[in-house]
Design an enzyme around this catalytic site. Sequence first.
Site, PDB file in Angstrom:
ATOM      1  N   ARG A 141      -4.997  -8.709  -5.162  1.00  0.00           N
ATOM      2  CA  ARG A 141      -5.692  -8.154  -4.006  1.00  0.00           C
ATOM      3  C   ARG A 141      -6.024  -9.273  -3.020  1.00  0.00           C
ATOM      4  O   ARG A 141      -6.350 -10.391  -3.407  1.00  0.00           O
ATOM      5  CB  ARG A 141      -6.975  -7.483  -4.475  1.00  0.00           C
ATOM      6  CG  ARG A 141      -7.736  -6.693  -3.418  1.00  0.00           C
ATOM      7  CD  ARG A 141      -6.966  -5.502  -2.946  1.00  0.00           C
ATOM      8  NE  ARG A 141      -7.825  -4.509  -2.285  1.00  0.00           N
ATOM      9  CZ  ARG A 141      -7.382  -3.626  -1.418  1.00  0.00           C
ATOM     10  NH1 ARG A 141      -6.098  -3.601  -1.096  1.00  0.00           N
ATOM     11  NH2 ARG A 141      -8.198  -2.747  -0.871  1.00  0.00           N
ATOM     12  N   THR A 144       1.477   1.933   1.638  1.00  0.00           N
ATOM     13  CA  THR A 144       1.516   1.401   0.273  1.00  0.00           C
ATOM     14  C   THR A 144       2.820   1.833  -0.390  1.00  0.00           C
ATOM     15  O   THR A 144       3.471   2.764   0.064  1.00  0.00           O
ATOM     16  CB  THR A 144       0.296   1.906  -0.539  1.00  0.00           C
ATOM     17  OG1 THR A 144      -0.901   1.569   0.149  1.00  0.00           O
ATOM     18  CG2 THR A 144       0.221   1.306  -1.933  1.00  0.00           C
ATOM     19  N   THR A 180       0.835  -3.186  -1.204  1.00  0.00           N
ATOM     20  CA  THR A 180       0.424  -2.615   0.074  1.00  0.00           C
ATOM     21  C   THR A 180       0.244  -3.678   1.148  1.00  0.00           C
ATOM     22  O   THR A 180       0.005  -4.856   0.840  1.00  0.00           O
ATOM     23  CB  THR A 180      -0.904  -1.845  -0.097  1.00  0.00           C
ATOM     24  OG1 THR A 180      -1.247  -1.180   1.113  1.00  0.00           O
ATOM     25  CG2 THR A 180      -2.035  -2.787  -0.481  1.00  0.00           C
ATOM     26  N   GLU A 212      -1.680  -2.182   3.626  1.00  0.00           N
ATOM     27  CA  GLU A 212      -2.766  -1.291   4.038  1.00  0.00           C
ATOM     28  C   GLU A 212      -2.275  -0.244   5.025  1.00  0.00           C
ATOM     29  O   GLU A 212      -1.727   0.757   4.607  1.00  0.00           O
ATOM     30  CB  GLU A 212      -3.953  -2.059   4.613  1.00  0.00           C
ATOM     31  CG  GLU A 212      -5.151  -1.192   4.990  1.00  0.00           C
ATOM     32  CD  GLU A 212      -5.687  -0.332   3.852  1.00  0.00           C
ATOM     33  OE1 GLU A 212      -6.621   0.442   4.098  1.00  0.00           O
ATOM     34  OE2 GLU A 212      -5.200  -0.409   2.723  1.00  0.00           O
ATOM     35  N   ASP A 260     -10.449  -2.201   4.450  1.00  0.00           N
ATOM     36  CA  ASP A 260     -10.760  -1.448   3.237  1.00  0.00           C
ATOM     37  C   ASP A 260     -12.188  -1.691   2.767  1.00  0.00           C
ATOM     38  O   ASP A 260     -12.630  -1.079   1.801  1.00  0.00           O
ATOM     39  CB  ASP A 260      -9.792  -1.824   2.105  1.00  0.00           C
ATOM     40  CG  ASP A 260      -8.754  -0.747   1.863  1.00  0.00           C
ATOM     41  OD1 ASP A 260      -8.747   0.255   2.586  1.00  0.00           O
ATOM     42  OD2 ASP A 260      -7.947  -0.907   0.937  1.00  0.00           O
ATOM     43  N   SER A 263      -9.928  -1.242  -3.953  1.00  0.00           N
ATOM     44  CA  SER A 263      -8.603  -0.663  -3.766  1.00  0.00           C
ATOM     45  C   SER A 263      -8.472   0.641  -4.533  1.00  0.00           C
ATOM     46  O   SER A 263      -8.986   0.780  -5.644  1.00  0.00           O
ATOM     47  CB  SER A 263      -7.527  -1.636  -4.248  1.00  0.00           C
ATOM     48  OG  SER A 263      -6.244  -1.035  -4.189  1.00  0.00           O
ATOM     49  N   SER A 264      -7.782   1.601  -3.940  1.00  0.00           N
ATOM     50  CA  SER A 264      -7.436   2.833  -4.663  1.00  0.00           C
ATOM     51  C   SER A 264      -6.188   2.663  -5.508  1.00  0.00           C
ATOM     52  O   SER A 264      -5.866   3.546  -6.317  1.00  0.00           O
ATOM     53  CB  SER A 264      -7.235   3.985  -3.675  1.00  0.00           C
ATOM     54  OG  SER A 264      -8.442   4.351  -3.072  1.00  0.00           O
ATOM     55  N   GLY A 320      -0.771   6.194  -1.150  1.00  0.00           N
ATOM     56  CA  GLY A 320      -1.511   7.341  -0.650  1.00  0.00           C
ATOM     57  C   GLY A 320      -2.927   7.061  -0.204  1.00  0.00           C
ATOM     58  O   GLY A 320      -3.708   7.995  -0.039  1.00  0.00           O
ATOM     59  N   GLY A 321      -3.314   5.774  -0.040  1.00  0.00           N
ATOM     60  CA  GLY A 321      -4.690   5.494   0.324  1.00  0.00           C
ATOM     61  C   GLY A 321      -5.632   5.997  -0.747  1.00  0.00           C
ATOM     62  O   GLY A 321      -5.338   5.926  -1.952  1.00  0.00           O
TER      63      GLY A 321
END
Length: 592
Positions: free
Chosen positions: A126, A410, A428, A430, A450, A475-476, A497-498
């Site tokens: 990340r 992503t 990703t 973003e 984010d 993060s998702s 997909g966020g």
Amino acid sequence: MRPSQNPASALAGRALALGLALLMATGCALPPLGLPSLNTPGGRADPTSAASQASINRGPFVAAANPLAAEAGMAVLRRGGSAVDAAVAIQAVLGLVEPQSSGLGGGAFMLVFEAATGDLNVYDARETAPAAAGPNLFEEDGRPLSFRDAVLSGRSTGAPGVPALLETAQRAHGRLPWSSLFGDAIRLAEDGFIVSPRLSGFINSRAPQAHTEWAEAYFTKPDGTRYRAGDRLSNPAYGASLRLLAAEGAAPFYRGQAAERIVTAVRAGPRPGALTVDDLAAYRIERREPLCRPYRLYLICTAPPPSSGVSLLQALALLDASDFEAAPPQSGEAWTRFAEAQRLMYADRDRYVADPAFVGVPVGGLLDPAYVIDRARGIDGVFEAAPPEAGTPPGASSRAADATTEPAGTSHFVVVDAEGDAVSMTATVESVFGSGRMANGYFLNNQLTDFSWGPVDQARGPAANAPGPRKRPRSSMSPVIILDRQGRFVGALGSPGGSSILAYNLKTLIGMLDWGLEPQAAVNLPNLVARGAGVGADTALFPDIVREDMAERGLILQENATENSGLHAVIFRDGRPLGAADPRREGVALTR
């Protein structure tokens, strides 16, 4: 060097033993996947035994978001490369042919399963905020920036993790020479590749990142028109970056001229960012313990915070505690309970999940059986108009409400090699084309948007996911690896997909493990995302009778307004991979 011992193995073993005890007590049956079984319930198989070696699920298998990337990964596997070797080649191509989604200027979470040892490795790549970042990162003259202005600003870019991730993971798990993994990507960058319909759509969209000075220069042909599907697009600067990466590794991207060019792009106007070469040099990949919990007779493993994998596991636990399996498969009742569990999951996730180096994340509390049972009491097949509030799991501190916005952009891929090693990786930049700024031939992320940003709650202080120096935004992304009762690899999945990633992954797991669907059928199921007051769905894909039943239960479907899914998955049945690529995108699943 390959680590001599991964502490994750002991964690996975303890979770697996607990899961078996619970499952034996409740009498759950195996889903109809036809998995082999060893006579050592509750423990890992001996990797040296002939029976164990025969039971290892082996590739080659690749599922990725673009056929060119998938073919590059499969070519590496055909040469005897490992799953991580193939992952390097796949990501190198994706950064070129799918730049709206991922690349060297972004971040990722990677899960690596080693068949010979049963070890599961988690790599957190990340992005990190600059040392100068603070709670007012996206304020100007005392007022919050618009989301558009924040994304397009230099302030939105964090130190990227993908170059360091690829090198770190390949050193630990690679079989082929590092320098041999970039040939396809370099050739496509220098000779050009055919623009796909999906990329063409984003190039010619109204997305502001597609119209920055950097994007205009890249996506405009000599005749002044924009590239479209079927055109050949080359990127010599990206090819040069790959040649540098192949020859010298990731170091130049964090300490050399490539790093300086990143900083130059970030510090350009309008609204320059504070990222420095020192911030890049300080970036580190985090090796984390996997987060694994039993579900049915499987062990579902994912990445811990700052990933939202804990929330995916919580949603499964909520469904299990609510007798979800008693609802008829794919019925209005089942889908309503699915939506109710999501809203509880998202309420807790938004309040508590963040970078664990900065805030205490109550992972154990969110998955605590008593807490889950109490939360699940609200799941009754009736969808209430008012969304639920966050609960108070054991070990949780008081936190302000979250104000995070997660846009689209992503990618996810899955690889299994001939030795049975596997990779599940979500990457990703973003938003679409990240911040719209480019350096070294690739787009730079806008990952720092984010963070939760807005007025600080004076009573509770900043939100858990508020910006901070060198902090990683929540993060998702939640890549999944599925193990069987002996801790052997069974399957993997993930999606872009966020914030909807969690709903997409959850749907696919339920489809495969509860409803007995093969991966492609599970991926093809309609998407339904319920977060807070919003409900988005693939409304046209639901049968009328199911949609009407949901409406009678208070669940009124609306068209999904978030980034749609791009699921890739594999499940092994009798040693044979059953793969899936989401028909909503351009991905493919290859088995040879």
